[in-house]
Design an enzyme around this catalytic site. Sequence first.
Site, PDB file in Angstrom:
ATOM      1  N   TYR A 104       0.892  -1.238   0.052  1.00 39.26           N
ATOM      2  CA  TYR A 104      -0.074  -0.010   0.106  1.00 39.26           C
ATOM      3  C   TYR A 104       0.756   1.152  -0.030  1.00 39.26           C
ATOM      4  O   TYR A 104       1.761   1.340   0.919  1.00 39.26           O
ATOM      5  CB  TYR A 104      -1.060   0.029   1.083  1.00 39.26           C
ATOM      6  N   CYS A 107       1.513   2.986   3.304  1.00 39.99           N
ATOM      7  CA  CYS A 107       1.584   2.189   4.326  1.00 39.99           C
ATOM      8  C   CYS A 107       3.215   2.482   5.107  1.00 39.99           C
ATOM      9  O   CYS A 107       4.120   2.589   4.244  1.00 39.99           O
ATOM     10  CB  CYS A 107       1.596   0.855   4.143  1.00 39.99           C
ATOM     11  N   PHE A 109       5.192   0.984   6.775  1.00 42.25           N
ATOM     12  CA  PHE A 109       6.141  -0.384   6.724  1.00 42.25           C
ATOM     13  C   PHE A 109       6.710  -0.308   4.970  1.00 42.25           C
ATOM     14  O   PHE A 109       7.729  -0.840   4.804  1.00 42.25           O
ATOM     15  CB  PHE A 109       5.522  -1.616   6.988  1.00 42.25           C
ATOM     16  N   CYS A 110       5.625  -0.087   4.239  1.00 42.73           N
ATOM     17  CA  CYS A 110       5.911  -0.290   2.956  1.00 42.73           C
ATOM     18  C   CYS A 110       7.048   1.026   2.450  1.00 42.73           C
ATOM     19  O   CYS A 110       8.086   0.636   1.677  1.00 42.73           O
ATOM     20  CB  CYS A 110       4.878  -0.398   1.946  1.00 42.73           C
TER      21      CYS A 110
END
Length: 373
Positions: A104, A107, A109-110
């Site tokens: 995403y 996101c 973390f991404c």
Amino acid sequence: AACSGWGCLGRLTWRLRGAGRLSPASLQEAPSWTRGLSSSRVRSGLQGWAGKRSPLLLGAAFALGGTFGLYQTLRHRVHGQGQLAEQQVAQLPEGTLQLTLYQYKTCPFCSKVRAFLDYHGLPYEIVEVNPVMRKEIKFSSYRKVPILLASAGSVLQLNDSSVIISALKTYLISRKSLDEIVTYYPPMKAVNEQGKEVTEYGNKYWLMLDEKEAMHLYPIKAVRTEEMKWRKWVDDWLVHIISPNVYRTPSEALASFDYIVREGKFGALEGFFAKYVGAAAMFFISKRLKSRHHLQDNVREDLYQAANDWVKAIGKHRMFMGGSQPNLADLAVYGVLRVMEGLEAFDDMMTHTKIQPWYRHMEAAIGHAEAAN
């Protein structure tokens, strides 16, 4: 915005289609949406509302959000399927590692993984995942993002942002194969505080280097310890501050979901529900998250404190925690904070903390690395 909403929206959409009404069970967070404007790791949803009136208040919020959204939709009209996130396709030289990142875009973390890949000049293809249907990752039993597919002869699936970063950094430094490196980060089943079974990964902040390689990268043992400490701090604390800040007020929640819909992969109807119903839902969820993570009543103070703690840890005599160049902790902090750009919380943080010089240096360092590669 943060991963702390997509799973909720997915379940909400299906409950709306199947039953025609809302219930608190439909608002439980999916694993990939518990740590920020868009996360890749696990918390429970809206169980345990205090008081019998909370479902009524939540239902009213959805109704108001949906009514306002319908008005805006009719006023401005929905054109086509909305904007899709850009997909960057990189062609790698034959015989080298080929990477595909399932993500995403908003996101944290991404974003953390992208910051690492960009800084190290590793070309990769992006597949934007629809946060409601998640058809793009139907091949995987692991249902969170980011997921990285790495092809170097055979295709390997790497899960968890910190594991992805540690494994790839080890691969770049050592002579080990990626197949071997992945075995050093075993998945382990555990039960979280809510009694739910989750998957954790061992050694995820360690680089698997021999003594010579480790001494070259970390001449002083304390440097390695410091980097691991702050990488863990990002996952255990910093990401939890994001959602309560970007969904702090109804107007901020709506602005955050407007950003999510513009940057994410949504159809027109999905975008409508995500923006208006989702904003209303996440405004209430953010209050739950604030309580769970013991944040102050004014959650901005926690954001400011975290930013200043990070700057203090770097000190006055280093440009980055890594010295003259960013290390893995720098990239992790930058990747998480970057998802707030364009939102009120980000502007407030830049104005009321000392983090701006470091942040601008990080932008320049990643920009130079991308240009050089």
